[in-house]
Scaffold this motif. Structure first.
Motif, PDB file in Angstrom:
ATOM      1  N   ASP A  37      12.972  13.313  23.372  1.00  0.00           N
ATOM      2  CA  ASP A  37      13.019  14.522  24.191  1.00  0.00           C
ATOM      3  C   ASP A  37      11.897  14.572  25.226  1.00  0.00           C
ATOM      4  O   ASP A  37      11.985  15.330  26.189  1.00  0.00           O
ATOM      5  N   ALA A  51      14.475  25.634  29.511  1.00  0.00           N
ATOM      6  CA  ALA A  51      14.353  25.420  28.061  1.00  0.00           C
ATOM      7  C   ALA A  51      12.896  25.170  27.677  1.00  0.00           C
ATOM      8  O   ALA A  51      12.424  25.668  26.653  1.00  0.00           O
ATOM      9  N   MET A  52      12.175  24.416  28.512  1.00  0.00           N
ATOM     10  CA  MET A  52      10.754  24.168  28.238  1.00  0.00           C
ATOM     11  C   MET A  52       9.946  25.465  28.304  1.00  0.00           C
ATOM     12  O   MET A  52       9.011  25.661  27.538  1.00  0.00           O
ATOM     13  N   ARG A  54      10.945  28.340  27.445  1.00  0.00           N
ATOM     14  CA  ARG A  54      11.254  29.173  26.283  1.00  0.00           C
ATOM     15  C   ARG A  54      10.679  28.624  24.980  1.00  0.00           C
ATOM     16  O   ARG A  54      10.670  29.325  23.977  1.00  0.00           O
ATOM     17  N   LEU A  55      10.239  27.382  24.984  1.00  0.00           N
ATOM     18  CA  LEU A  55       9.676  26.796  23.770  1.00  0.00           C
ATOM     19  C   LEU A  55       8.300  27.389  23.470  1.00  0.00           C
ATOM     20  O   LEU A  55       7.604  27.833  24.383  1.00  0.00           O
ATOM     21  N   ILE A  59       4.336  23.539  21.035  1.00  0.00           N
ATOM     22  CA  ILE A  59       5.275  22.428  21.191  1.00  0.00           C
ATOM     23  C   ILE A  59       5.141  21.820  22.581  1.00  0.00           C
ATOM     24  O   ILE A  59       5.129  20.595  22.736  1.00  0.00           O
ATOM     25  N   VAL A  60       5.014  22.660  23.598  1.00  0.00           N
ATOM     26  CA  VAL A  60       4.851  22.165  24.968  1.00  0.00           C
ATOM     27  C   VAL A  60       3.510  21.439  25.114  1.00  0.00           C
ATOM     28  O   VAL A  60       3.432  20.387  25.761  1.00  0.00           O
ATOM     29  N   ARG A  63       3.819  18.038  23.583  1.00  0.00           N
ATOM     30  CA  ARG A  63       4.589  17.167  24.475  1.00  0.00           C
ATOM     31  C   ARG A  63       3.704  16.647  25.611  1.00  0.00           C
ATOM     32  O   ARG A  63       3.716  15.453  25.924  1.00  0.00           O
ATOM     33  N   TYR A  94      13.059  18.377  19.608  1.00  0.00           N
ATOM     34  CA  TYR A  94      12.529  19.732  19.692  1.00  0.00           C
ATOM     35  C   TYR A  94      13.142  20.497  20.849  1.00  0.00           C
ATOM     36  O   TYR A  94      12.976  21.702  20.964  1.00  0.00           O
ATOM     37  N   LEU A  95      13.863  19.833  21.719  1.00  0.00           N
ATOM     38  CA  LEU A  95      14.346  20.452  22.949  1.00  0.00           C
ATOM     39  C   LEU A  95      15.849  20.708  22.947  1.00  0.00           C
ATOM     40  O   LEU A  95      16.317  21.617  23.634  1.00  0.00           O
ATOM     41  N   GLU A  97      18.142  22.047  20.903  1.00  0.00           N
ATOM     42  CA  GLU A  97      18.688  23.347  20.514  1.00  0.00           C
ATOM     43  C   GLU A  97      18.488  24.381  21.626  1.00  0.00           C
ATOM     44  O   GLU A  97      19.407  25.114  21.988  1.00  0.00           O
ATOM     45  N   MET A  98      17.282  24.417  22.183  1.00  0.00           N
ATOM     46  CA  MET A  98      16.992  25.368  23.251  1.00  0.00           C
ATOM     47  C   MET A  98      17.766  25.010  24.513  1.00  0.00           C
ATOM     48  O   MET A  98      18.247  25.896  25.227  1.00  0.00           O
TER      49      MET A  98
END
Length: 123
Positions: A37, A51-52, A54-55, A59-60, A63, A94-95, A97-98
């Motif tokens: 991802d 999507a990034m 909203r994480l 997590i960001v 990444r 990790y990405l 689903e969003m």
């Protein structure tokens, strides 16, 4: 009919060539400590950018740290040590689903005729 054929082609459990590709890709990602991802570019696709956004922040941040480490290793023409490569999880997503939620919301807005939340432009 073609859908089941496509599923056969891309399924690593059913297709030997797909399994070999998955194995080679996993090996390359482990060398730099990346996840699959991490390869998505938020500047190219605005759905990924949304999507990034909203994480959760941690997590960001993880990444971004993996990407910085991979760039540093690449510039030095080095790889992660073998003991760190062994504990990497390149296909732990990790990405997705969003991203699915964002694409579903965009499709729903288009179906209802609402204005898009963001304009699509190619950089």
């Amino acid at each position: 009919m073609s859908s089941s054929f496509m599923q056969f082609l891309v399924s690593p459990t059913r297709n030997w060539f797909a399994a070999q590709h998955c194995k080679a890709l996993s090996k390359r990602l482990r060398k730099y400590g990346l996840r699959y991802d991490d390869l998505y570019d938020p500047y190219y696709d605005l759905d990924i950018k949304e999507a990034m956004a909203r994480l959760p922040r941690e997590i960001v941040d993880a990444r971004n740290q993996r990407l910085k480490r991979a760039m540093d290793l690449s510039m030095k023409h080095e790889y992660l040590p073998e003991d760190l490569q062994a504990i990497q999880t390149p296909f732990r997503g990790y990405l997705q689903e969003m991203l699915a939620v964002v694409k579903k919301e965009r499709a729903e807005r288009e179906a209802l005729g609402a204005l898009p939340l963001y304009q699509r432009t190619i950089p």
